[in-house]
Design a protein around this motif. Structure first.
Motif, PDB file in Angstrom:
ATOM      1  N   TYR A 122       2.640  -4.196   9.085  1.00  0.00           N
ATOM      2  CA  TYR A 122       3.060  -3.029   8.320  1.00  0.00           C
ATOM      3  C   TYR A 122       4.530  -2.681   8.548  1.00  0.00           C
ATOM      4  CZ  TYR A 122       3.870   1.861   7.197  1.00  0.00           C
ATOM      5  OH  TYR A 122       4.420   3.012   6.716  1.00  0.00           O
ATOM      6  N   ASP A 166       1.650   3.777   4.741  1.00  0.00           N
ATOM      7  CA  ASP A 166       0.519   4.257   5.533  1.00  0.00           C
ATOM      8  C   ASP A 166      -0.017   3.063   6.306  1.00  0.00           C
ATOM      9  OD1 ASP A 166      -2.147   4.773   6.396  1.00  0.00           O
ATOM     10  OD2 ASP A 166      -2.311   6.407   4.952  1.00  0.00           O
ATOM     11  N   GLU A 167       0.269   3.029   7.615  1.00  0.00           N
ATOM     12  CA  GLU A 167      -0.063   1.846   8.415  1.00  0.00           C
ATOM     13  C   GLU A 167      -1.561   1.595   8.505  1.00  0.00           C
ATOM     14  OE1 GLU A 167       1.200  -0.321  12.610  1.00  0.00           O
ATOM     15  OE2 GLU A 167       1.802   1.769  12.238  1.00  0.00           O
ATOM     16  N   GLU A 168      -2.349   2.632   8.663  1.00  0.00           N
ATOM     17  CA  GLU A 168      -3.797   2.439   8.775  1.00  0.00           C
ATOM     18  C   GLU A 168      -4.373   1.892   7.476  1.00  0.00           C
ATOM     19  OE1 GLU A 168      -5.759   5.950  10.096  1.00  0.00           O
ATOM     20  OE2 GLU A 168      -4.783   5.960  12.070  1.00  0.00           O
ATOM     21  N   MET A 169      -3.912   2.417   6.342  1.00  0.00           N
ATOM     22  CA  MET A 169      -4.391   1.925   5.060  1.00  0.00           C
ATOM     23  C   MET A 169      -3.956   0.478   4.849  1.00  0.00           C
ATOM     24  SD  MET A 169      -4.214   3.595   1.239  1.00  0.00           S
ATOM     25  CE  MET A 169      -2.469   3.983   1.313  1.00  0.00           C
ATOM     26  N   TYR A 170      -2.739   0.170   5.269  1.00  0.00           N
ATOM     27  CA  TYR A 170      -2.236  -1.206   5.147  1.00  0.00           C
ATOM     28  C   TYR A 170      -3.129  -2.167   5.938  1.00  0.00           C
ATOM     29  CZ  TYR A 170       1.115  -5.048   4.903  1.00  0.00           C
ATOM     30  OH  TYR A 170       1.727  -6.257   4.676  1.00  0.00           O
ATOM     31  N   THR A 186       0.805  -1.224   0.000  1.00  0.00           N
ATOM     32  CA  THR A 186       0.000   0.000   0.000  1.00  0.00           C
ATOM     33  C   THR A 186       0.830   1.262   0.000  1.00  0.00           C
ATOM     34  OG1 THR A 186      -0.064   0.034   2.414  1.00  0.00           O
ATOM     35  CG2 THR A 186      -1.874  -1.089   1.296  1.00  0.00           C
ATOM     36  N   ARG A 208      -6.522   5.515  -1.456  1.00  0.00           N
ATOM     37  CA  ARG A 208      -6.376   6.955  -1.461  1.00  0.00           C
ATOM     38  C   ARG A 208      -5.803   7.372  -2.813  1.00  0.00           C
ATOM     39  NH1 ARG A 208      -8.918   9.754   1.761  1.00  0.00           N
ATOM     40  NH2 ARG A 208      -7.320  11.389   1.797  1.00  0.00           N
ATOM     41  N   GLU A 222      -1.171  11.277  -3.584  1.00  0.00           N
ATOM     42  CA  GLU A 222      -1.016  11.475  -2.143  1.00  0.00           C
ATOM     43  C   GLU A 222      -0.087  10.425  -1.558  1.00  0.00           C
ATOM     44  OE1 GLU A 222      -3.887  10.552   1.603  1.00  0.00           O
ATOM     45  OE2 GLU A 222      -4.707  11.950   0.114  1.00  0.00           O
ATOM     46  N   VAL A 223      -0.282   9.167  -1.972  1.00  0.00           N
ATOM     47  CA  VAL A 223       0.521   8.062  -1.455  1.00  0.00           C
ATOM     48  C   VAL A 223       1.993   8.231  -1.832  1.00  0.00           C
ATOM     49  CG1 VAL A 223       0.885   5.569  -1.562  1.00  0.00           C
ATOM     50  CG2 VAL A 223      -1.443   6.495  -1.504  1.00  0.00           C
ATOM     51  N   TYR A 236       4.041  10.331   0.619  1.00  0.00           N
ATOM     52  CA  TYR A 236       4.149   9.970   2.031  1.00  0.00           C
ATOM     53  C   TYR A 236       5.614  10.010   2.476  1.00  0.00           C
ATOM     54  CZ  TYR A 236      -0.713   8.315   2.278  1.00  0.00           C
ATOM     55  OH  TYR A 236      -2.083   8.240   2.269  1.00  0.00           O
ATOM     56  N   LYS A 275       7.460  -2.676   5.701  1.00  0.00           N
ATOM     57  CA  LYS A 275       8.187  -1.465   5.339  1.00  0.00           C
ATOM     58  C   LYS A 275       9.688  -1.676   5.444  1.00  0.00           C
ATOM     59  CE  LYS A 275       8.812   3.401   6.610  1.00  0.00           C
ATOM     60  NZ  LYS A 275       8.402   4.494   7.535  1.00  0.00           N
TER      61      LYS A 275
END
Length: 338
Positions: free
Chosen positions: A159, A146-150, A143, A190, A194-195, A198, A163
């Motif tokens: 996550y 982005d930990e929340e998105m992952y 992803t 998203r 934007e990604v 990051y 990474k």
């Protein structure tokens, strides 16, 4: 915009070709240059866009004896690029993966090894060992940072591990002189712009050979629906609906996959449980070369011209016509779950 115009142009061209199929091209296409070997059908993630959650096959690793048989029969066909991966699992979970890559590359007829992975398990395998074993093409499904998105999309709490593994793989590959081509395939909910911005992702963009992203996701023959996806993720529309899929699918030439139990399917892309009409047999009982030259297999190909599609193919959104092979739009092993 340019890419969209090119895509639209190719689809219009295929609509016209559906009326007058290129039979000479069909006869010339050679399927001896690539094969997929599923070394494992076990995964350590549970992605919202992937049909792994619906897999009914027993979860296992390929036996050493069967793997050796796969290599022997692939080489007998002429060799080429070998995809050592999984239809819906992650190959790095195979405890013998590095050794199996070495075994494949020890065969002069095998020109390279490709794989798709989420990289969660790389720290247990070792980036240096993997690259020095001879893997030549790696697609990383992730992803971005982005930990929340992952957590939302991969439904995994690995996550930080992923990474660290991704950065290690890219750094070691650069240190070794880039022996492998590495593509980072973003599965995001998203905007991609934007990604890409990051924190820390700039190093990925700099060291990866390519960073791609999915705008649309496959429906896995109806198993995955829009409600299963998150944010900006969308089900891929059926771009070829108007031609009624009269052009045979490219998978019938470049999609052969030997499943973890030896079952051979003509579609290593979407034959999730290895139980569709696309199953050609099992290499424990019938040599691969015999299956690929069988009357049954050739009938699967030719039936498309008269509109007789296997049921698994009727609503498959991963369909690409065989003409895409001449345009470089389709590569073997394009079975990334998306």
């Amino acid at each position: 915009m340019i890419n969209r115009l090119r895509k639209a142009t190719s689809i219009v061209r295929d609509h016209a070709r559906a009326l007058f199929p290129d039979l000479r091209l069909l006869q010339q296409l050679d399927r001896g240059y690539a094969v997929g070997i599923e070394v494992s059908n076990i995964c350590n993630a549970n992605c919202v866009f992937c049909a792994y959650q619906y897999q009914e096959r027993p979860k296992q690793f390929m036996s050493d004896e069967l793997y050796q048989m796969c290599l022997d029969q692939f080489v007998e066909l002429g060799g080429g690029m070998a995809s050592l991966g999984s239809l819906v699992g992650d190959p790095l979970l195979d405890p013998h993966y590095v050794e199996r890559v070495r075994m494949a590359r020890a065969r002069a007829e095998i020109t390279g090894v490709s794989m798709t992975t989420n990289l969660i398990h790389l720290d247990k395998v070792g980036a240096r060992d993997l690259l020095q074993a001879g893997v030549t093409n790696i697609t990383v499904s992730t992803t971005g940072f982005d930990e929340e998105m992952y957590n939302r999309i991969f439904r995994s709490h690995n996550y930080k591990r992923m990474k660290a593994n991704l950065l290690e793989l890219l750094r070691v590959n650069a240190e070794l002189g880039r022996p492998a081509t590495i593509e980072v395939g973003l599965r995001v909910d998203r905007p991609v712009s934007e990604v890409m911005n990051y924190p820390d992702f700039g190093e990925v963009v700099r060291l990866a050979d390519r960073v791609s992203s999915n705008a649309y996701y496959d429906n896995w023959s109806g198993r995955i629906e829009s409600a299963d996806l998150s944010g900006t993720m969308k089900i891929r529309p059926d771009a070829y609906k108007l031609v009624k899929r009269r052009l045979p699918c490219a998978q019938l030439w470049v999609g052969t996959l030997i499943l973890v139990d030896g079952t051979v399917t003509a579609c290593g892309c979407r034959d999730l449980n290895g139980d569709s009409e696309l199953v050609l047999g099992n290499i424990r009982e019938t040599p691969l070369r015999v299956m690929l030259r069988s009357e049954y297999f050739h009938k699967l190909q030719s039936d498309w011209l008269s509109g007789k599609l296997p049921s698994i193919c009727v609503d498959c959104r991963h369909y690409r016509p065989y003409t895409s092979l001449t345009r470089g739009e389709y590569e073997h092993g394009d079975a990334t779950p998306n």
